[in-house]
Scaffold this motif. Structure first.
Motif, short mmCIF file in Angstrom:
data_model
loop_
_atom_site.label_atom_id
_atom_site.label_comp_id
_atom_site.label_asym_id
_atom_site.label_seq_id
_atom_site.Cartn_x
_atom_site.Cartn_y
_atom_site.Cartn_z
N ALA A 197 0.71 -1.19 -0.10
CA ALA A 197 0.03 -0.10 -0.20
C ALA A 197 0.85 1.20 -0.07
CB ALA A 197 -0.95 0.21 1.21
N VAL A 198 0.60 2.40 -0.82
CA VAL A 198 1.01 3.47 -0.95
C VAL A 198 0.48 4.66 -0.62
CG1 VAL A 198 2.47 5.18 -2.26
CG2 VAL A 198 2.72 2.53 -2.84
N VAL A 199 0.31 5.02 0.79
CA VAL A 199 -0.47 6.17 1.32
C VAL A 199 0.10 7.40 0.89
CG1 VAL A 199 -1.91 6.99 3.30
CG2 VAL A 199 -1.00 4.49 3.00
N GLY A 200 -0.58 8.17 0.16
CA GLY A 200 -0.09 9.55 -0.50
C GLY A 200 0.33 9.11 -1.91
N ALA A 201 -0.05 8.32 -2.60
CA ALA A 201 -0.10 7.84 -3.85
C ALA A 201 0.23 8.57 -4.98
CB ALA A 201 -0.74 6.27 -4.26
N THR A 202 -0.49 9.67 -4.80
CA THR A 202 -0.65 10.74 -6.19
C THR A 202 0.29 11.96 -5.84
OG1 THR A 202 -2.49 11.74 -4.95
CG2 THR A 202 -2.84 9.95 -6.70
N GLY A 203 0.92 11.81 -4.80
CA GLY A 203 1.93 12.98 -4.44
C GLY A 203 3.24 13.19 -5.32
N ASP A 204 4.05 13.69 -5.09
CA ASP A 204 5.38 13.76 -6.02
C ASP A 204 6.17 12.56 -5.77
OD1 ASP A 204 7.14 14.87 -8.18
OD2 ASP A 204 8.29 15.72 -6.60
N ILE A 205 6.49 12.20 -4.46
CA ILE A 205 7.20 11.14 -4.03
C ILE A 205 6.30 9.82 -4.19
CG2 ILE A 205 8.32 10.21 -1.96
CD1 ILE A 205 9.11 12.74 -0.90
N GLY A 206 5.11 9.90 -4.06
CA GLY A 206 4.33 8.66 -3.91
C GLY A 206 4.07 8.14 -5.37
N SER A 207 3.79 8.97 -6.21
CA SER A 207 3.57 8.51 -7.75
C SER A 207 5.16 7.84 -8.05
CB SER A 207 3.19 9.52 -8.41
OG SER A 207 4.16 10.71 -8.58
N ALA A 208 6.03 8.64 -7.84
CA ALA A 208 7.49 8.12 -8.21
C ALA A 208 7.67 6.76 -7.58
CB ALA A 208 8.50 9.09 -7.91
N VAL A 209 7.06 6.53 -6.12
CA VAL A 209 7.70 5.21 -5.73
C VAL A 209 6.84 4.19 -6.49
CG1 VAL A 209 6.90 4.01 -3.64
CG2 VAL A 209 8.09 6.04 -3.36
N LEU A 256 8.24 0.65 -8.00
CA LEU A 256 7.56 -0.58 -7.51
C LEU A 256 6.90 -1.39 -8.70
CD1 LEU A 256 6.52 0.54 -4.10
CD2 LEU A 256 8.76 -0.48 -4.78
N SER A 257 5.95 -0.60 -9.39
CA SER A 257 5.55 -1.49 -10.50
C SER A 257 6.23 -1.94 -11.42
CB SER A 257 4.43 -0.58 -11.03
OG SER A 257 3.67 -1.02 -12.13
N GLU A 258 7.31 -1.05 -11.95
CA GLU A 258 8.03 -1.20 -13.22
C GLU A 258 9.58 -2.07 -12.63
OE1 GLU A 258 8.52 1.30 -16.37
OE2 GLU A 258 6.67 2.31 -15.61
N ARG A 259 10.09 -1.67 -11.73
CA ARG A 259 11.44 -2.22 -11.46
C ARG A 259 11.44 -3.52 -10.20
NH1 ARG A 259 15.37 1.41 -12.95
NH2 ARG A 259 14.40 2.28 -15.06
N THR A 260 10.63 -3.20 -9.12
CA THR A 260 10.41 -4.33 -8.03
C THR A 260 9.74 -5.23 -8.51
OG1 THR A 260 10.91 -2.33 -6.59
CG2 THR A 260 10.28 -4.49 -5.69
N GLY A 261 8.58 -5.16 -9.00
CA GLY A 261 7.59 -6.31 -9.33
C GLY A 261 6.94 -6.73 -8.15
#
Length: 347
Positions: free
Chosen positions: A157-169, A173-178
């Protein structure tokens, strides 16, 4: 030269710091006195990286304290005045730390380029958000397996997902960490839907729905003081990375099976010889610092004098790669779980 703009964690801490620096007249003043106090360049430092690169830096105290957050004009003036001072001192690249970055973005200070007779040069400042996002992702990747969480099977879960840091995270996680699945949490639905479309996946949930489902939770939004969560509903084990500011998840969640890690903090390979991180209550203030501060140092090491992290949703995976590789090369490591947490996980 690199610069760091910061502030004390509270009014009481600020008064103690001012007293220690010899500013008795300010230390004894009330909050109104502090509201009119100008920024101060309080420390110079020389830093040598792990590959022998030597740089010089300066710490500027904005004389802002969190108790001023409700005073819009004061908060705005504090940040802009500190930026003006950094520019007048000829600093190549300056990081906005703590609430100064939040104030700059939330109050849209880009509309205030003129400070008295100084025209601010935006390219000389960085929010440090790219390095912070990279550090948080690496903290998850390194520490989750240590407590028995397989990220390939995990819900994060990413809380604050749409912020600058959150969206980058989320992108990393989607493309690199899998990770198996991302749980996207934020206040506004439209930006969440846009992020979900951009990622090509992820489940949009509210906080109460997301927390019990998550094997790991990354907080990049401030934790509401009134929030009450039943810890018994959380997974065991559960890794929580506190990437917000101030860092206050420990008091809410630390307990059996729940491992709270201070997010977005790095440790240098050797003592630096400064006093500035004493204000931030770091466990090792001579080596540890916020990743946003370290970004300014890294950009100076790399002679990359540009507003590397600037504006919202401009962090790319390529920028995260660049700053992450520089971080490792010059001697920084990400903060990990302490020995007690790891021993508890093994037991």
């Amino acid at each position: 030269m690199f610069g760091l703009i910061g502030h004390s964690t509270s009014f009481d801490d600020a008064k103690e710091k001012a007293k220690g620096l010899g500013y008795e007249h300010i230390a004894k003043g009330d909050l109104d006195v502090w509201c009119s106090a100008p920024p101060q360049l309080v420390e110079h430092v020389n830093v040598v990286s792990a590959i022998g690169k030597r740089i010089e830096g300066a710490y500027i105290d904005s004389c802002f304290v969190p108790e001023m957050l409700g005073r819009f004009k004061t908060a705005r003036r504090k940040v802009l005045n500190a930026m003006e001072l950094a520019q007048k001192k000829g600093i190549n690249i300056t990081a906005l730390g703590g609430f100064t970055s939040i104030i700059f973005e939330n109050f849209n200070l880009l509309q205030n380029k003129q400070v008295r007779n100084t025209t601010l040069e935006w390219e000389s400042f960085t929010t440090g958000n790219t390095h912070t996002a990279w550090v948080i992702c690496r903290q998850l990747e390194i520490n989750a397996p240590l407590i028995g969480i397989d990220l390939r099977k995990a819900r994060v879960a990413v809380v604050g997902a749409t912020g600058d840091i959150g969206s980058a995270v989320c992108r990393w996680l989607s493309e690199r960490t899998g990770v198996a699945e991302l749980l996207l949490v934020a206040r506004q639905q439209k930006p969440l839907q846009d992020l979900q479309k951009d990622l090509g996946g992820g489940q949009i949930l509210n906080l109460e729905e997301a927390l019990p489902q998550a094997d790991a939770i990354i907080w990049v939004a401030s934790l509401p003081k009134t929030l009450e969560i039943d810890r018994s509903t959380l997974k065991n084990p559960c890794l929580m990375i506190d990437g917000g500011y101030p860092k206050n998840l420990d008091s809410k969640f630390n307990g059996s099976g729940i491992h709270v890690l201070k997010g977005g903090i790095v440790e240098f390979f050797t003592d630096i010889g400064w006093n500035m991180m004493e204000l931030a209550a770091m466990d090792k203030p001579q080596r540890q610092m916020f990743a946003c501060f370290a970004e300014a140092m890294l950009l100076e090491f790399e002679e990359c004098h540009t507003n590397f992290s600037w504006g919202r949703n401009n962090i790319t995976l390529q920028k995260m790669d660049f700053i992450g590789e520089a971080s490792v090369r010059h001697g920084f490591s990400v903060l990990g779980l302490n020995e007690a947490s790891l021993q508890a996980a093994i037991a």
